[in-house]
Design an enzyme around this catalytic site. Structure first.
Site, PDB file in Angstrom:
ATOM      1  N   LYS A 153       7.494 -19.842  34.823  1.00  0.00           N
ATOM      2  CA  LYS A 153       8.498 -20.643  34.113  1.00  0.00           C
ATOM      3  C   LYS A 153       7.958 -21.134  32.770  1.00  0.00           C
ATOM      4  O   LYS A 153       8.734 -21.489  31.884  1.00  0.00           O
ATOM      5  CB  LYS A 153       8.946 -21.813  34.981  1.00  0.00           C
ATOM      6  N   GLY A 166       5.801 -16.231  40.488  1.00  0.00           N
ATOM      7  CA  GLY A 166       6.662 -17.327  40.941  1.00  0.00           C
ATOM      8  C   GLY A 166       6.906 -18.338  39.839  1.00  0.00           C
ATOM      9  O   GLY A 166       7.018 -17.981  38.666  1.00  0.00           O
ATOM     10  N   SER A 167       6.943 -19.614  40.237  1.00  0.00           N
ATOM     11  CA  SER A 167       7.314 -20.665  39.290  1.00  0.00           C
ATOM     12  C   SER A 167       6.344 -20.796  38.131  1.00  0.00           C
ATOM     13  O   SER A 167       6.677 -21.372  37.105  1.00  0.00           O
ATOM     14  CB  SER A 167       7.403 -22.002  40.016  1.00  0.00           C
ATOM     15  N   ALA A 168       5.117 -20.321  38.310  1.00  0.00           N
ATOM     16  CA  ALA A 168       4.157 -20.417  37.214  1.00  0.00           C
ATOM     17  C   ALA A 168       4.670 -19.667  35.996  1.00  0.00           C
ATOM     18  O   ALA A 168       4.313 -19.985  34.857  1.00  0.00           O
ATOM     19  CB  ALA A 168       2.803 -19.863  37.639  1.00  0.00           C
TER      20      ALA A 168
END
Lengths: 453, 485
Positions: free
Chosen positions: B219, B215-217
């Site tokens: 990014k 997920g956003s990790a």
């Protein structure tokens, strides 16, 4: 080669001054060495298992030493010209056998075999002493050959009256002791074969019909011996004691060959052996299974049923390698059933290694060789055949059971002489050694030009 | 007759020779094959005849041996079994061994030739060295903090020391007690069946053998690629990204959880985890550079050994632009182990240098004498040092004023990144909460710990699942344990 019926030459002049050494001192020294080796083994096993020298080691050594000493004295008194090797070899093998059984006892506290074996060994040495003292001349046995054969057959038939144990009907139980009469029958049959063949060997070799280059003896001569032999083998097949049956068969062929020198006998013997083996192998599921195991020792492992006895035995030998694990450090108990009796050699192989196993085989080989040597030295046929017969019994026993547990031939139950747990076997083998001593003494006397007392 | 006696004697000699040759065959020629036969119990008996060496954490053994007096004499025992199970694995007499117990078995069981006093000594004397010990790099306090923080919820924690690659914590939850598998009795068989059929999968080592969509990790990786490629030079310049963002070549529209993402700067987008900005950034960087950056961080590498193997994390290199956009925000086929995400945080913390993680400090003989060190650990320059500096700035902002404020530690600089990963068919599954971070005490020269936390809690409400809410406090406690605050 002397002709049949001739007696030994009359006494020559009195013995010369330069006498041949009687070698009793060598025997004593070797006995001391054998006892020391046994005690050392006993201590080594105890040290490895419990970390301390067993407190009764001295007592054990003194006991064996005293027994061996009495035997030695008996030989000294009654058989001064005897060969010095058979007695120490017997002592060493018996002592080593006790050590191995004791070592296995240490891991099976609920089932101890060494004390019983010690009692039987004492009886065996006692029998040795009795034979050495009372039997002044082996030729006496010739007169009792028919008694021997009747006794042998009775002994062979006895176990039929008793229940079978582990598929073999070879034991009788008397007062809590189980005895294998078939063991004693070996010696008696050997005596009978030797006596009978000594009397009839010319008839067997030179009379009868010729059939295309083959000389067949007359039925009158051949009949009794074949009957006895077939009877004994038949009984054994009934009792499922294949090892002993194989032993009788080979013993018979060997003695027949030595007595007559006819290679035809060997051919016929081998043919009969093959026919018998094929027939029995097909008819007897028990035997068929043994042959299958021999051909595919790891079949049960591949079938997912775990290792059978033979593969466990092979594992034990392999684990020993060249030098062995050391006494008390192997795991031959994994074999499970009959570790102390039929498979005792696996413990020797694992803990003493190929080196120790070779030494044990060579001890047996020496014993056999000494028997043959006495046979060659004697000049009368009965003694010769008796010596050869006794030596062959030892050799064949060792081959059948050692070959069986190492996967050389199909496994047939039989006790390793002196080594294995089995009272009857120990007593019988001591009797064999006693007779060998007696025969070798006769050979020595003959060399000295002395008659038997 | 003498001639025939000699013949018979020769026959007996032949029998003797046959016996001797056959004995040599069994005992010498074929002995190795027989010894190695799986049905031969001797090897097992020898193996369990002595106490197994221990696995040490902080100088204290976390394992032991119990004398059962049976044929297989010593059984493995564990102190704090569930806590260290993801590191030790089990050592069972029935089912073999796993993880450290398996990878270091030679030392622990005493069969490693290095343990012998002299070369070939054991082969000659038939002796076996006493089992050696394995000293791990774990930090007991960090391990306990992680375990406490997960509190039985499904999830995992991995913590690394960025400067060295030492693994400080490796926790998987729910866990199990490996000692129930040690022996060979019936109870072991039923425990084995129970553990294997448990729907909670307590024997799964989620920290290294389970991959999750990050997920956003993820990014952090996308930002590193963009900065490294020079696509973004000013952290505070607008990125010209629409909200919502239409995935290239499709009609699918990508949205954000919060507002203020349209045309946001990289700093703001990172702080508030804007999907639109990073999806577009990933597409702008291109599949080649994105894949190269992911690989530099350790994705698509199945060669990581701690010494036990770690499941490879994946970044799909064969994607179209729409799939690349999703991959860049940690969705689609992008999957990572918690350990991999800890490595991402560690590389940022260590100025772009990534050191291979390792778990074994050294192996010793029974008395503590070192047998072997930890070996060499390759170092990789993942990104430019300047990129790392700027990423550190972004990550500290997240903890100072963004989604990761709950990871802040007084007296220390903390940088982090939250993640809430959709998964399942049509994203119907409960999202995973991620938090990756690093921490540096104010008195220290460089960051002392990098940590990744994932919580997959199927029982929580969808609204409550967020990296910042669930995972960040756990990460904070682990970092505090390492920093000693």
């Amino acid at each position: 080669m002397t002709k049949a019926g001739t007696t030994v030459t009359a006494a020559r002049a009195p013995a010369p001054a330069a006498r041949r050494p009687r070698r009793r001192g060598i025997e004593l020294a070797l006995i001391v060495l054998a006892v020391l080796l046994s005690v050392y083994g006993y201590c080594a096993a105890g040290l490895a298992r419990t970390g301390t020298v067993p407190p009764d080691a001295l007592g054990y050594g003194a006991g064996i030493g005293a027994l061996a000493l009495f035997a030695h004295l008996a030989v000294r008194i009654r058989a001064p010209y005897a060969d010095p090797l058979p007695l120490p070899i017997g002592v060493l093998l018996n002592g080593l056998g006790l050590v191995l059984i004791h070592r296995l006892d240490l891991e099976t506290p609920g089932d101890r075999a060494a004390p019983t074996q010690l009692v039987w060994s004492t009886l065996g040495v006692g029998l040795f002493i009795v034979v050495a003292l009372l039997l002044r001349d082996h030729r006496v046995l010739q007169r009792y050959s028919y008694v021997c054969v009747v006794a042998a057959l009775v002994l062979l038939l006895l176990p039929i009256l008793f229940p079978a144990v582990n598929g073999a009907r070879i034991w009788i139980r008397i007062a809590g002791f189980s005895i294998q009469p078939g063991e004693f029958a070996k010696v008696l049959l050997a005596v009978f074969f030797a006596a009978y063949l000594a009397d009839n060997r010319n008839a067997l070799a030179y009379t009868g019909r010729r059939l295309w280059r083959m000389q067949f003896p007359t039925g009158r001569v051949l009949g009794p011996i074949m009957t006895i032999w077939l009877l004994s083998v038949g009984v054994l097949v009934l009792e499922r004691d294949l090892g002993t049956s194989l032993l009788f068969f080979c013993l018979f062929v060997v003695l027949l060959y030595v007595a007559t020198g006819r290679t035809g006998w060997i051919a016929v013997g081998l043919l009969l052996a093959v026919l018998g083996a094929v027939a029995v192998g097909h008819l007897e599921p028990h035997v068929h299974g043994r042959i299958e195991d021999w051909l595919h020792p790891f079949a049960t492992i591949e079938a997912g049923q775990g290792p059978n006895q033979l593969s466990q035995s092979l594992f034990a030998f392999a684990a020993g390698g060249v030098l062995g694990t050391g006494l008390g450090l192997g795991h031959s108990l994994l074999i499970g059933f009959a570790t102390k009796s039929d498979f005792i050699l696996a413990t020797a192989g694992e803990e003493l290694g190929l080196a120790g196993l070779t030494a044990i085989f060579l001890l047996y080989a020496l014993l056999v060789e000494r028997g043959y040597r006495a046979g060659l030295a004697l000049r009368e046929p009965f003694g010769r055949l008796l010596a050869v017969g006794l030596a062959s019994i030892v050799a064949l026993q060792v081959f059948v059971i050692a070959g069986g547990v190492t996967g050389l031939i199909p496994l047939t139950g039989m006790a390793m002489p002196f080594l294995a747990q089995g009272g009857s076997s120990v007593v019988t083998n001591w009797a064999i050694v006693a007779l060998l001593i007696r025969v070798s003494d006769a050979a020595g006397r003959q060399h000295e030009g002395q008659e038997a007392p | 007759m003498a001639r025939y006696i000699r013949h018979a004697c020769a026959f007996c000699a032949l029998l003797l020779v046959a016996l001797l040759v056959n004995a040599a065959r069994v005992q010498v020629v074929q002995s190795r094959a027989y010894d190695a036969n799986p049905a031969n119990r001797r090897a097992s008996i020898a193996r369990y005849a002595q106490p197994r060496g221990d696995i040490l954490v902080g100088g204290e053994p976390v394992t032991g041996s119990v004398d059962t007096r049976e044929q297989l004499r010593y059984e493995r025992s564990y102190r704090d079994g569930p806590l260290y199970a993801p590191v030790t694995g089990f050592a069972s007499q029935l089912y073999g061994s796993t993880l450290l117990e398996h990878a270091e078995d030679g030392v622990l069981s005493g069969t490693d030739p290095l343990l012998a006093p002299f070369p070939l000594w054991n082969d000659v004397t038939r002796s076996q060295s006493p089992g050696g010990d394995v000293v791990t790099t774990l930090n007991r306090a960090a391990q306990e903090a992680a375990f406490r923080g997960l509190a039985g919820r499904k999830g995992a924690v991995a913590a690394i020391e960025p400067a060295t690659g030492r693994v400080l914590a490796l926790v998987s939850s729910p866990s199990y007690d490996p000692s129930v598998l040690s022996g060979n009795g019936e109870a072991v068989g039923s425990a084995w069946a129970r553990l294997n059929h448990d729907p909670e999968k307590p024997m799964l080592n989620r920290a290294v053998h389970e991959t999750y969509p990050p997920g956003s990790a993820f990014k952090v990786v996308t930002a590193a690629a963009a900065l490294n490629a020079g696509l973004v030079t000013d952290l505070d310049a607008p990125t010209r990204s629409p909200d919502p963002y239409r995935l290239p070549g499709t009609t699918t529209r990508l949205t954000n959880e919060g507002d203020g993402c349209a045309d946001a700067s990289l700093r703001v987008a990172f702080e508030w985890s804007c999907n639109t900005v990073f999806a577009k950034l990933g597409v702008d960087v291109g599949v080649r550079d994105m894949t190269a950056m992911a690989r530099a961080f350790g994705f698509n590498d199945s060669g990581v050994r701690l010494p036990f193997a770690v499941s490879p994390s994946t970044f799909d290199p064969r994607v179209d632009k729409a799939q690349l956009a999703l991959s860049s925000i940690g969705q689609y086929n992008t999957r990572a182990t918690p350990l991999q995400m800890a490595m991402v945080a560690a590389a940022v913390a260590e100025g772009g240098l990534l050191r291979s993680p390792y778990l074994v400090e050294r192996t010793t003989r029974r008395g503590g004498e070192t047998v072997a060190g930890s070996g060499t650990h390759p170092v990789r320059q993942v990104m430019l040092p300047s990129t790392a500096v700027r990423l550190r700035e972004l990550m500290t902002d997240v903890v100072r004023e963004g989604t990761g404020t709950r990871a802040a530690i007084p007296g220390a600089t903390v940088g982090g990144k939250t993640g809430t990963a959709q998964h399942g068919v049509g994203n119907s599954g409960v999202p995973y909460a991620w938090f990756i971070s690093w921490a540096q005490a104010d008195s220290a020269m460089n960051p002392q710990v990098a940590v990744a936390v994932v919580v997959e809690d199927a029982s929580a409400n969808r609204g409550e699942i967020s990296g910042g809410g669930d995972a960040a406090p756990i990460a904070r406690e682990v970092m505090r344990a390492v920093l000693g605050r």
